[in-house]
Scaffold this motif. Structure first.
Motif, PDB file in Angstrom:
ATOM      1  N   ILE A 197      -5.101   2.438   3.861  1.00 29.68           N
ATOM      2  CA  ILE A 197      -6.231   1.979   3.043  1.00 29.68           C
ATOM      3  C   ILE A 197      -6.056   0.509   2.666  1.00 29.68           C
ATOM      4  O   ILE A 197      -7.015  -0.283   2.721  1.00 29.68           O
ATOM      5  CB  ILE A 197      -6.362   2.855   1.785  1.00 29.68           C
ATOM      6  CG1 ILE A 197      -6.758   4.278   2.185  1.00 29.68           C
ATOM      7  CG2 ILE A 197      -7.380   2.261   0.825  1.00 29.68           C
ATOM      8  CD1 ILE A 197      -6.742   5.270   1.030  1.00 29.68           C
ATOM      9  N   GLY A 244       0.812  -1.212   0.000  1.00 33.80           N
ATOM     10  CA  GLY A 244       0.000   0.000   0.000  1.00 33.80           C
ATOM     11  C   GLY A 244       0.843   1.259   0.000  1.00 33.80           C
ATOM     12  O   GLY A 244       0.540   2.232  -0.699  1.00 33.80           O
ATOM     13  N   ALA A 291      -5.266  -1.626  10.803  1.00 32.50           N
ATOM     14  CA  ALA A 291      -4.881  -0.645   9.796  1.00 32.50           C
ATOM     15  C   ALA A 291      -3.951   0.406  10.389  1.00 32.50           C
ATOM     16  O   ALA A 291      -2.993   0.843   9.751  1.00 32.50           O
ATOM     17  CB  ALA A 291      -6.129   0.014   9.210  1.00 32.50           C
ATOM     18  N   ALA A 304      -1.153   6.984   3.693  1.00 30.56           N
ATOM     19  CA  ALA A 304      -2.547   6.789   3.293  1.00 30.56           C
ATOM     20  C   ALA A 304      -2.700   5.484   2.521  1.00 30.56           C
ATOM     21  O   ALA A 304      -3.671   4.730   2.718  1.00 30.56           O
ATOM     22  CB  ALA A 304      -3.003   7.965   2.439  1.00 30.56           C
ATOM     23  N   MET A 310      -8.567  -2.394   3.829  1.00 21.61           N
ATOM     24  CA  MET A 310      -9.335  -3.137   2.835  1.00 21.61           C
ATOM     25  C   MET A 310      -9.142  -4.645   2.982  1.00 21.61           C
ATOM     26  O   MET A 310     -10.077  -5.421   2.757  1.00 21.61           O
ATOM     27  CB  MET A 310      -8.918  -2.701   1.422  1.00 21.61           C
ATOM     28  CG  MET A 310      -9.376  -1.301   1.043  1.00 21.61           C
ATOM     29  SD  MET A 310      -8.817  -0.833  -0.616  1.00 21.61           S
ATOM     30  CE  MET A 310      -9.652  -2.068  -1.610  1.00 21.61           C
TER      31      MET A 310
END
Length: 489
Positions: A129, A22, A141, A125, A133
């Motif tokens: 995310i 990510g 997270a 970020a 997810m």
């Protein structure tokens, strides 16, 4: 669907992997930060990489790569525009020039700092995310975000600690060879005058500003699609690489015809005749004049090829251009003949055939000395033989363009310490007046080199008057540009 991982260690590893992916996507999508570095408007971007480096993209001038740090990040700086007024102010005002190193360093640091903050936020970020997810749990997270932040902060510290200012004196350059000296400066002067990375940054920014400023004032020739485009090649000396070069230039420049000013072979023997069969595959007229290494057998072999137009004391109209061609009087491999007559006799040889020229737009010969004999009978003479490109404007208004070796002088390249470059030119003739408007000189590095550059020249007086030469006049002399060379044989 929420991921289910039973082992705490496996779960932690999975979180780290997802967070890393990510974060990487976040950095990749972070875009470009606009920053002014002195008079240069730049775009800065940061990307993960196997090896740390800084890339300065000065397109279309070239690309500089610096081994600036060890962290696995690539900093790319794109030179997007030059503020011409600001650049001139910096270059002309001594007070601003003195402040330039400090200003450049400050601007660069500000730009990198802004880029680092933006990349860190985008990476965080992305990690947040991605983990959210996959695992669908806010606490997990947040752990992924924390891990990504720590890793990125560590990478940033590593990059700062491993920063090597002196790497700026050892750039890797790719692009236009002609721009390299102006872009990075003399290697000797950089080493002897290098005091700090600030001085080298100043040199780079100043050189780029000057170069862009110079380019902006150069006369621009936009090749009219209605022009007749002629590819001039010479002295291939049975080097098969030449056919690849010719075919590529023919396609890229959309040439209408090719003029070969001789020495397509080396010894003029029958076994060499097979080499010329490539002429028939080029798809455009191939005008050929015999060189001193081409025998009559070579000439006949060329004449048999599709698209070939062999000229030996003949004038023909090819693609709208009236071309007179004359084969070389020598055949060097034949040791029973004089292979190197004196220049005066060669020039007189051309003078002897000058009355045969009937309003020719172009004369093709092998040796530029022979070409001088056609002074005043034509606006343009193409020649070769010297294995070095040059151009001469004679007092009569006749321009002689001597081509280098399109075959890198064949196996002769092995006889010298420096490789012979591969050279060709594209000439642009007005379709109505049949006068030369401009020409592009193309040069590729010789044997073992991989460099290429193109230099455009604009004919200053395409419609100049061509004055017949007085036979009682002394040997013509004129302004010469290019690299002089002794007879190549």
């Amino acid at each position: 669907m929420k991921a289910v991982i039973r082992s705490p260690a496996s779960k932690a590893a999975a979180v780290l992997v997802v967070a890393a992916i990510g974060a990487w996507l976040g950095i990749f999508l972070s875009g470009t930060v606009q920053a002014e570095v002195g008079p240069v408007e730049t775009g800065m971007s940061l990307r993960p990489a196997l090896a740390g480096e800084t890339v300065v993209d000065a397109s279309p001038l070239g690309t500089l790569t610096f081994d600036t740090h060890d962290a696995p990040l690539r900093l790319r700086i794109t030179l997007e525009n030059i503020d011409q007024e600001r650049a001139r102010a910096f270059l002309e005002d001594p007070r601003l020039t003195e402040r330039l190193p400090e200003l450049i360093e400050s601007d660069l640091i500000d730009g990198v700092r802004l880029l680092a903050i933006r990349s860190l936020l985008c990476a965080g970020a992305g990690a947040l995310i991605a983990v959210l997810m996959v695992f669908r749990r806010p606490k997990v997270a947040l752990l992924g975000l924390l891990a990504a932040s720590v890793a990125l902060a560590g990478t940033g510290v590593f990059a700062a600690k491993s920063f090597r200012p002196d790497s700026l004196i050892e750039p890797r350059y790719s692009g236009l060879v002609a721009a390299a000296p102006s872009l990075v400066g003399s290697a000797e002067s950089i080493v002897t005058k290098f005091e700090s990375y600030r001085s080298q940054l100043t040199k780079l920014v100043t050189n780029v500003s000057k170069l862009y400023d110079t380019v902006s004032t150069l006369p621009v020739y936009d090749a009219d699609p209605r022009s007749i485009r002629v590819l001039h090649v010479s002295d291939i000396h049975i080097n098969p690489i030449a056919w690849n070069v010719i075919r590529s230039l023919k396609d890229q420049f959309s040439v209408d015809l090719i003029v070969d000013t001789g020495d397509i072979s080396d010894h003029g023997t029958k076994p060499e005749n097979k080499f010329v069969e490539e002429i028939g595959t080029l798809g455009v007229p191939y005008v050929f004049v015999r060189g001193n290494h081409d025998s009559k057998t070579t000439e006949k072999a060329v004449a048999k090829q599709k698209n070939a137009v062999v000229l030996d004391d003949q004038q023909k109209t090819v693609e709208g251009l009236k071309i007179y061609g004359l084969g070389d009087p020598r055949f060097t491999p034949d040791k029973t003949t004089a292979s190197n007559p004196d220049p005066a006799s060669l020039e007189q040889f051309g003078r002897t055939y000058r009355p045969k020229v009937k309003d020719a737009d172009l004369v093709a010969v092998h040796d530029g000395i022979v070409g001088r004999g056609f002074s005043g009978s034509t606006p343009m003479v193409l020649a070769g033989h010297a294995h070095a490109r040059s151009t001469t404007m004679l007092p009569t208004g006749t321009r002689i363009l001597v081509q280098g070796s399109t075959g890198g002088a064949g196996l002769r390249a092995l006889e010298h310490e420096e490789p012979t470059p591969v050279q060709a030119s594209v000439l642009y003739f007005d379709r109505e007046t049949k006068r030369l408007q401009a020409w592009d000189d193309i040069t590729l590095g010789g044997l073992g080199e991989q460099s290429v550059y193109i230099q455009r020249h604009v004919e200053p007086e395409p419609s100049r008057m061509i004055s017949p030469e007085q036979l009682s006049a002394p040997t013509p002399s004129g302004t010469i540009s290019g690299t002089p060379s002794p007879p190549a044989g």
